[in-house]
Design an enzyme around this catalytic site. Structure first.
Site, short mmCIF file in Angstrom:
data_model
loop_
_atom_site.label_atom_id
_atom_site.label_comp_id
_atom_site.label_asym_id
_atom_site.label_seq_id
_atom_site.Cartn_x
_atom_site.Cartn_y
_atom_site.Cartn_z
N SER A 153 34.86 -73.08 -4.93
CA SER A 153 34.28 -73.47 -6.16
C SER A 153 35.01 -73.48 -7.18
O SER A 153 36.19 -73.09 -7.43
CB SER A 153 32.82 -72.82 -6.39
OG SER A 153 33.34 -71.49 -7.09
N LYS A 154 34.49 -74.13 -8.25
CA LYS A 154 35.30 -74.40 -9.39
C LYS A 154 35.88 -72.96 -9.95
O LYS A 154 36.79 -73.11 -10.70
CB LYS A 154 34.43 -75.13 -10.64
CG LYS A 154 34.11 -76.38 -10.43
CD LYS A 154 33.67 -77.08 -11.45
CE LYS A 154 33.16 -78.63 -11.23
NZ LYS A 154 31.85 -78.44 -10.85
N ARG A 155 35.29 -71.95 -9.68
CA ARG A 155 35.71 -70.64 -10.13
C ARG A 155 37.18 -70.47 -9.60
O ARG A 155 37.86 -69.48 -10.40
CB ARG A 155 34.63 -69.52 -9.83
CG ARG A 155 33.50 -69.31 -10.44
CD ARG A 155 32.69 -68.38 -9.81
NE ARG A 155 32.42 -68.42 -8.46
CZ ARG A 155 32.72 -67.66 -7.70
NH1 ARG A 155 33.76 -66.71 -7.80
NH2 ARG A 155 32.35 -68.02 -6.43
N HIS A 156 37.57 -71.04 -8.48
CA HIS A 156 38.68 -70.88 -8.00
C HIS A 156 39.76 -71.58 -8.52
O HIS A 156 41.03 -71.19 -8.45
CB HIS A 156 38.68 -70.86 -6.44
CG HIS A 156 37.98 -69.84 -5.70
ND1 HIS A 156 36.61 -70.39 -5.30
CD2 HIS A 156 37.97 -68.63 -5.31
CE1 HIS A 156 35.87 -69.27 -4.75
NE2 HIS A 156 36.74 -68.19 -4.90
N GLY A 157 39.61 -72.54 -8.90
CA GLY A 157 40.45 -73.76 -9.40
C GLY A 157 39.94 -75.12 -9.32
O GLY A 157 38.87 -75.28 -9.19
#
Ligand code: GLU
Ligand code: ZN
Length: 499
Positions: free
Chosen positions: A254-258
């Site tokens: 998800s966006k949390r990862h990049g």
């Protein structure tokens, strides 16, 4: 059997890694068997629909170089390929199920449904959702109410007390108790529009889809889809649920990862070939130990048994590595064309009369400089920051920056003066000859080669770490290079440039 498979995105968001992975596997599978790869837009969710997402879909796949054989833009025998253009069709199929006793009208109000759901959730019922309230209304009575305009939906009548089997091409045989499958889901909404499930199954059937390769998050819908096929008396396609894509922490990517949207990767200066190559290996293995494949090579090697059950881990560092690899495969002209837009935006060519257009001379210099950075480039946008010194004179750094290890100002000036003598012969030679010139001089003067070249490098490029010196001298030419050395010598306080 001729394979027909499809990518069936809902245009409710930007194209992301998971989506293009699904599309790519479908593409590879169809191509590997001389089948047909189809694009179908599943735009039944009108609330979350946005035309910008449709545009993003086309832009993304054009950039990646992935083309479908049938689709909204290319056409084909099973069109239209956009569900909102097929809305008239689904009602007929929902009614067919009612007719067959495999579907039924539901007259429950939204308020009632909300209340039932909340009650069931509060009671931690394993089967939260609808309570099958309208399932047993006598069909004749229900039909009459529907005809007289009583607001209603059509639901699937899940056959209770039975089991549904799914043979997944990757995950193997699975079995669900029908009583645990979503309780009688809505197929047709009260406004006459289909739900995702109805449209998806009807279209896969009408478009003669033989294989459904899709994300594993759809696995829980699959028994219900199979029940739908059975209710119609249709043969279901083969299902193949693709391994999840996780971040390094084992959670769904998800966006949390990049970056996850392809737009973002594109803006960051990734090459489409690198992205495709990496994504093709997310959850699949082809040849032991081999990592680089062209699209054609992937087509030749792809088959469903190359897909893994285990989730794939998305490794941003690995993707960077791929990008670097594909940069190196570009010719100078190709790489210059790719990095030029980033360089213009970054102001590499100054703010002349027309800042968006470098002069012919600047363009030539830029292309000639590609070999200097090719091996070091990971992202396209790094080109301008690495090449700034070729297009404008670098600021002269503080004197200590010029000093080779354990040297003082006096020695540094001597070394730079010595280096100055080599500028012309080196600027007029290829790398090999330039190195020979430098080596000969360092041996003669009994100075380490690195010590001899450090002050010169700083004078020419403005930094201790820079693209290769010999190539830089060659591109700048003797005259400009000498001027930079003289300026540096003056800044260091040398009385004159002669030894
Ligand atoms: N429209 C669904 C999606 O957005 C398609 C699921 C499927 O491939 O059946 O992923
Ligand atoms: Zn009801």
């Amino acid at each position: 059997m001729i394979i027909r498979d499809r990518y069936a995105p809902s245009p409710t968001g930007l194209q992301h890694i998971g989506g293009i992975r699904t599309a790519l596997f479908n593409y590879l599978f169809a191509r590997s068997g001389e089948g047909r790869f189809i694009l179908r837009l599943e735009d039944t969710d009108r609330a979350r629909y946005d035309e910008a997402f449709v545009k993003n879909l086309y832009d993304t796949f054009a950039w990646l170089g992935i083309h479908w054989d049938e689709g909204p833009d290319t056409g084909g025998p099973a069109g239209p390929y956009v569900q909102s253009e097929r809305f008239g069709l689904y009602k007929k199929y929902a009614l067919e199920l009612v007719e067959k006793g495999r579907g039924y009208y539901c007259f429950c109000s939204a308020e009632r449904l909300d209340r039932v759901r909340a009650e069931r959730e509060a009671a931690h019922s394993s089967n939260a959702g609808y309570d099958r309230h309208c399932r047993d209304i006598p069909p004749a009575e229900a039909a009459k109410r529907a005809q007289t305009g009583d607001p209603c939906t059509i639901r699937l009548k899940i056959p209770l007390g039975e089991t549904t089997k799914v043979r997944d091409q990757i995950l193997g045989d699975m079995e669900w108790k029908n009583d645990d499958v979503s309780p009688d889901p809505v197929l047709l909404k009260s406004d006459g529009f289909p739900t995702y499930h109805l449209a998806n199954v009807v279209d896969d059937h009408l478009m003669e889809i033989t294989h459904v390769l899709r994300a594993q998050e759809w696995l829980s819908s699959t028994p219900m889809h199979i029940i739908l096929y059975n209710s119609f008396g249709w043969e279901p396609p083969a299902f193949c649920h693709l391994p999840m894509v996780m971040g390094q922490d084992g959670k769904k990517l998800s966006k949390r990862h990049g970056a996850t949207s392809i737009d973002e990767f594109r803006r960051q200066g990734y090459l489409p070939e690198a992205l495709l190559n990496y994504v093709a290996l997310l959850g699949a293995s082809y040849e032991e130990g081999r990592e680089i494949y062209t699209l054609e090579e992937l087509v030749e090697r792809f088959s469903l048994d190359k897909l893994n059950k285990a989730p794939a881990i998305f490794d941003y560092k690995k993707l960077e590595w791929y990008n670097g690899q594909y940069m190196r495969m570009k010719s100078d002209v190709e790489l210059a064309a790719l990095t030029l837009p980033y360089s213009i935006t970054a102001g590499l060519f100054g703010n002349g009369i027309d800042p968006t257009e470098p002069t012919a001379e600047q363009r030539n210099t830029f292309t000639a400089a590609m070999p200097l950075i090719k091996e070091r480039l990971v992202f396209l946008h790094e080109a301008p920051e690495k090449l700034g010194y070729l297009f404008s004179e670098p600021a002269i750094p503080p004197a200590e920056e010029f000093f080779p290890k354990k040297s003082d100002l006096e020695r540094t000036i001597t070394l730079l003066k010595l280096g100055r003598k080599l500028v012309k012969p080196m600027a007029e030679s290829n790398d090999e000859d330039a190195e020979a010139v430098a080596k000969a001089a360092s041996e003669k003067a009994e100075i380490k080669l690195g010590d001899l070249l450090m002050p010169l490098r700083v004078a020419i490029t403005g930094a201790r770490v820079s693209p290769p010196l010999f190539g830089s001298l060659r591109i700048l030419g003797a005259e400009k290079s000498l001027a930079r050395v003289d300026k540096a010598l003056a800044a260091l306080g040398a009385a004159d440039s002669s030894i």
